[in-house]
Design an enzyme around this catalytic site. Structure first.
Site, PDB file in Angstrom:
ATOM      1  N   GLY A   1      11.945  48.990  15.921  1.00 39.12           N
ATOM      2  CA  GLY A   1      12.557  48.445  16.909  1.00 39.12           C
ATOM      3  C   GLY A   1      12.779  46.795  16.802  1.00 39.12           C
ATOM      4  O   GLY A   1      11.991  46.333  16.144  1.00 39.12           O
TER       5      GLY A   1
ATOM      6  N   ARG B   1      11.919  59.929  11.879  1.00 38.77           N
ATOM      7  CA  ARG B   1      13.224  59.077  11.258  1.00 38.77           C
ATOM      8  C   ARG B   1      12.800  57.770  10.183  1.00 38.77           C
ATOM      9  O   ARG B   1      13.274  57.653   9.286  1.00 38.77           O
ATOM     10  CB  ARG B   1      14.305  58.515  11.821  1.00 38.77           C
ATOM     11  CG  ARG B   1      15.003  59.726  12.897  1.00 38.77           C
ATOM     12  CD  ARG B   1      16.018  58.980  13.777  1.00 38.77           C
ATOM     13  NE  ARG B   1      15.372  58.182  14.699  1.00 38.77           N
ATOM     14  CZ  ARG B   1      15.130  58.648  16.025  1.00 38.77           C
ATOM     15  NH1 ARG B   1      15.308  59.859  16.277  1.00 38.77           N
ATOM     16  NH2 ARG B   1      14.328  57.869  17.053  1.00 38.77           N
ATOM     17  N   SER B   2      11.567  57.351  10.868  1.00 35.07           N
ATOM     18  CA  SER B   2      11.173  56.189   9.971  1.00 35.07           C
ATOM     19  C   SER B   2      10.069  56.143   9.027  1.00 35.07           C
ATOM     20  O   SER B   2       9.553  55.074   8.571  1.00 35.07           O
ATOM     21  CB  SER B   2      11.063  55.021  11.060  1.00 35.07           C
ATOM     22  OG  SER B   2      12.145  54.757  12.001  1.00 35.07           O
TER      23      SER B   2
ATOM     24  N   ARG C   1       5.483  50.538  35.308  1.00 29.64           N
ATOM     25  CA  ARG C   1       5.380  49.273  36.015  1.00 29.64           C
ATOM     26  C   ARG C   1       5.182  49.223  37.611  1.00 29.64           C
ATOM     27  O   ARG C   1       4.496  48.465  37.801  1.00 29.64           O
ATOM     28  CB  ARG C   1       6.886  48.642  36.008  1.00 29.64           C
ATOM     29  CG  ARG C   1       7.164  47.956  34.461  1.00 29.64           C
ATOM     30  CD  ARG C   1       8.439  47.039  34.279  1.00 29.64           C
ATOM     31  NE  ARG C   1       8.747  46.988  32.784  1.00 29.64           N
ATOM     32  CZ  ARG C   1      10.033  46.986  32.372  1.00 29.64           C
ATOM     33  NH1 ARG C   1      10.925  46.977  33.032  1.00 29.64           N
ATOM     34  NH2 ARG C   1       9.994  46.607  31.108  1.00 29.64           N
TER      35      ARG C   1
ATOM     36  N   CYS D   1      12.025  41.908  30.910  1.00 34.66           N
ATOM     37  CA  CYS D   1      12.451  40.761  30.368  1.00 34.66           C
ATOM     38  C   CYS D   1      12.871  39.625  31.507  1.00 34.66           C
ATOM     39  O   CYS D   1      12.361  38.596  31.473  1.00 34.66           O
ATOM     40  CB  CYS D   1      13.270  40.837  29.272  1.00 34.66           C
ATOM     41  SG  CYS D   1      14.694  41.932  29.628  1.00 34.66           S
TER      42      CYS D   1
ATOM     43  N   GLY E   1      18.293  42.707  24.524  1.00 33.89           N
ATOM     44  CA  GLY E   1      17.590  43.514  25.504  1.00 33.89           C
ATOM     45  C   GLY E   1      17.948  45.181  25.333  1.00 33.89           C
ATOM     46  O   GLY E   1      16.949  45.922  25.825  1.00 33.89           O
TER      47      GLY E   1
ATOM     48  N   LYS F   1      14.881  46.314  39.700  1.00 33.68           N
ATOM     49  CA  LYS F   1      13.478  46.003  38.939  1.00 33.68           C
ATOM     50  C   LYS F   1      13.105  44.459  39.446  1.00 33.68           C
ATOM     51  O   LYS F   1      12.019  44.182  39.556  1.00 33.68           O
ATOM     52  CB  LYS F   1      13.597  46.080  37.454  1.00 33.68           C
ATOM     53  CG  LYS F   1      13.681  47.331  36.727  1.00 33.68           C
ATOM     54  CD  LYS F   1      14.033  47.221  35.516  1.00 33.68           C
ATOM     55  CE  LYS F   1      14.693  48.579  34.715  1.00 33.68           C
ATOM     56  NZ  LYS F   1      15.058  48.438  33.299  1.00 33.68           N
TER      57      LYS F   1
ATOM     58  N   HIS G   1      17.864  35.231  27.508  1.00 31.19           N
ATOM     59  CA  HIS G   1      18.441  35.644  28.855  1.00 31.19           C
ATOM     60  C   HIS G   1      18.468  34.190  29.462  1.00 31.19           C
ATOM     61  O   HIS G   1      17.673  33.478  29.347  1.00 31.19           O
ATOM     62  CB  HIS G   1      17.596  36.488  29.462  1.00 31.19           C
ATOM     63  CG  HIS G   1      17.471  38.141  29.108  1.00 31.19           C
ATOM     64  ND1 HIS G   1      18.218  38.266  28.207  1.00 31.19           N
ATOM     65  CD2 HIS G   1      16.908  38.939  29.468  1.00 31.19           C
ATOM     66  CE1 HIS G   1      18.080  39.568  28.089  1.00 31.19           C
ATOM     67  NE2 HIS G   1      17.114  40.115  28.740  1.00 31.19           N
TER      68      HIS G   1
HETATM   69  P1  A2P Z   1      12.847  54.852  15.181  1.00 31.55           P
HETATM   70  O1  A2P Z   1      13.477  53.674  14.238  1.00 31.55           O
HETATM   71  O2  A2P Z   1      12.148  55.858  14.213  1.00 31.55           O
HETATM   72  O3  A2P Z   1      13.959  55.494  15.724  1.00 31.55           O
HETATM   73  P2  A2P Z   1      14.997  49.765  19.711  1.00 31.55           P
HETATM   74  O4  A2P Z   1      14.573  49.391  21.155  1.00 31.55           O
HETATM   75  O5  A2P Z   1      15.328  48.644  18.879  1.00 31.55           O
HETATM   76  O6  A2P Z   1      16.113  50.588  19.734  1.00 31.55           O
HETATM   77  O7  A2P Z   1      13.829  50.395  19.166  1.00 31.55           O
HETATM   78  C1  A2P Z   1      13.183  51.530  19.776  1.00 31.55           C
HETATM   79  C2  A2P Z   1      11.880  51.865  18.961  1.00 31.55           C
HETATM   80  O8  A2P Z   1      11.195  52.832  19.438  1.00 31.55           O
HETATM   81  C3  A2P Z   1      12.051  52.088  17.456  1.00 31.55           C
HETATM   82  O9  A2P Z   1      10.983  51.765  16.556  1.00 31.55           O
HETATM   83  C4  A2P Z   1      11.986  53.698  17.399  1.00 31.55           C
HETATM   84  O10 A2P Z   1      11.856  54.251  16.043  1.00 31.55           O
HETATM   85  C5  A2P Z   1      11.403  53.988  18.356  1.00 31.55           C
HETATM   86  N1  A2P Z   1      11.067  55.330  19.035  1.00 31.55           N
HETATM   87  C6  A2P Z   1      12.252  55.836  19.697  1.00 31.55           C
HETATM   88  N2  A2P Z   1      11.990  57.155  19.984  1.00 31.55           N
HETATM   89  C7  A2P Z   1      10.799  57.523  19.553  1.00 31.55           C
HETATM   90  C8  A2P Z   1      10.067  58.688  19.567  1.00 31.55           C
HETATM   91  N3  A2P Z   1      10.682  59.984  20.423  1.00 31.55           N
HETATM   92  N4  A2P Z   1       9.001  58.591  18.998  1.00 31.55           N
HETATM   93  C9  A2P Z   1       8.440  57.463  18.271  1.00 31.55           C
HETATM   94  N5  A2P Z   1       9.225  56.413  18.328  1.00 31.55           N
HETATM   95  C10 A2P Z   1      10.338  56.537  18.823  1.00 31.55           C
END
Ligand code: A2P
Length: 341
Positions: A14, A41-42, A101, A130, A161, A214, A243
């Protein structure tokens, strides 16, 4: 410093996770191994840290065995589920989501402001929102000097953000609009290109957004002072990184604009940029990629006895997220607190 730490980055693909890897590298964070975690997915995607190419691994309940420290930025639901599992297996969690938090068992920390709160952690430490972090860096010295009674803050918040998808949405909308095509809004309820949305996070029963509340609640927890009153209006603007905040502060004791300038100039994490005669003031395009919280446009509020107005800008992905998280981890190491009590 302990050089043998095994560090997991949850959400390594992310916007914030990628920046965490960069910050670890830039600050030469003492680790023996970094494990990049993300969703299924990654799996197999590559990320790099300290010149080493790392393969992304799926986050599961078993991901934290043998891990000392986990930096989370994978959304609130992921943190709610996996942070307790990590802490239970002896891994200290620094979580960038909103999930923990306001939990009484979790310190909420800006290292320049309340590092001592780390001493009572029980395994999960929360990184503030943030927009709260940069506000705290700028307000703490003023509160210590003159006791803040009330703060009125309006934010101008970058799309980063909202994560990687929002960065792409702004890019795509700008391209489409400039070539005369209709825009598609997916991350935000309206077009964000060439627009401002007075709407960040969900609306609450009191008419404020969750983002605004927040700032109210986190300020009190971080400053450890329930008497500070904060009221906020949070606005999303078509800026990629950084920001900005227009801040009005009412204090118990009188401070002149010069007092505030010299006070903040010697405070940690702050750079004063306040030369109106040269058109020099903080701007997100300059703060992007940088670690400091920039303060400018410092002037007295002439409508009240003890009031100050100022303009505060910082990179929301760095100080507002990845950097603050890594600074918390560094402070844990310094205070010998990388262990779950
Ligand atoms: P992935 O890229 O595999 O979806 P951002 O805030 O930029 O959208 O990034 C969110 C991050 O959190 C990404 O790395 C995303 O991975 C990861 N993520 C989101 N949902 C899950 C989940 N259920 N399990 C593990 N990682 C997650």
């Amino acid at each position: 410093m302990n050089k043998n730490l095994v560090v997991a980055i949850c959400g390594a693909t992310g916007a914030v996770g990628q920046e965490m890897l960069q910050v670890l590298e830039q600050r030469n964070f003492p680790y023996s191994k970094v494990i990049p975690l993300a969703s299924s997915r990654s799996v197999g995607k590559k990320v790099t840290c300290k010149g080493e190419e790392l393969s992304v691994v799926e986050l599961t309940e078993n991901s934290f065995e043998g891990v000392d420290l986990a930096l989370f930025s994978a959304g609130g639901e992921t943190s709610k589920k996996y942070a307790p599992i990590a802490a239970k297996s002896g891994c200290v969690v620094v979580d960038n989501s909103a999930a923990w938090r306001m939990d009484d068992e979790c310190p909420l920390v800006v290292p320049e402001v309340n590092p001592e709160d780390l001493d009572w952690h029980k395994g999960i430490i929360a990184n503030p929102n943030c927009s709260t972090i940069q506000l705290m860096v700028a307000l703490k010295p003023i509160h210590d000097e003159a006791r803040i009674k009330r703060v009125v803050v309006s934010t101008y918040q970058a799309v980063s953000g909202s994560g990687q998808k929002a960065i792409e949405e702004l890019e795509n909308q700008v391209r489409r609009l400039l070539s005369g095509q209709p825009v598609v809004a997916d991350v935000y309820p309206h077009q964000i290109a060439f627009n401002c949305l007075p709407h960040i996070d969900v609306f609450m029963d009191n008419g404020y957004t969750k983002e605004e509340m927040k700032m109210v609640h986190e300020t009190v927890k971080i400053m450890g002072d329930p008497t500070i009153k904060v009221t906020a209006t949070c606005v999303r603007v078509p800026v990629f990184y950084g920001h900005s905040e227009a801040v009005n502060i009412e204090t118990e004791e009188k401070l002149s604009a010069d007092d505030v300038r010299s006070l903040l100039a010697k405070s940690p994490g702050i750079i004063i940029e306040d030369y109106p005669e040269k058109n020099a003031y903080p701007m997100p395009v300059n703060a992007a990629g940088d670690d400091a919280t920039y303060v400018g446009r410092i002037r007295e509020d002439e409508t009240i006895e003890n009031g100050i107005n100022m303009w505060v800008v910082s990179d929301n992905i760095r100080k507002g997220a990845a950097l603050n998280t890594v600074q918390i981890a560094e402070t844990l190491i310094e205070r010998d607190l990388v262990r779950v009590p």
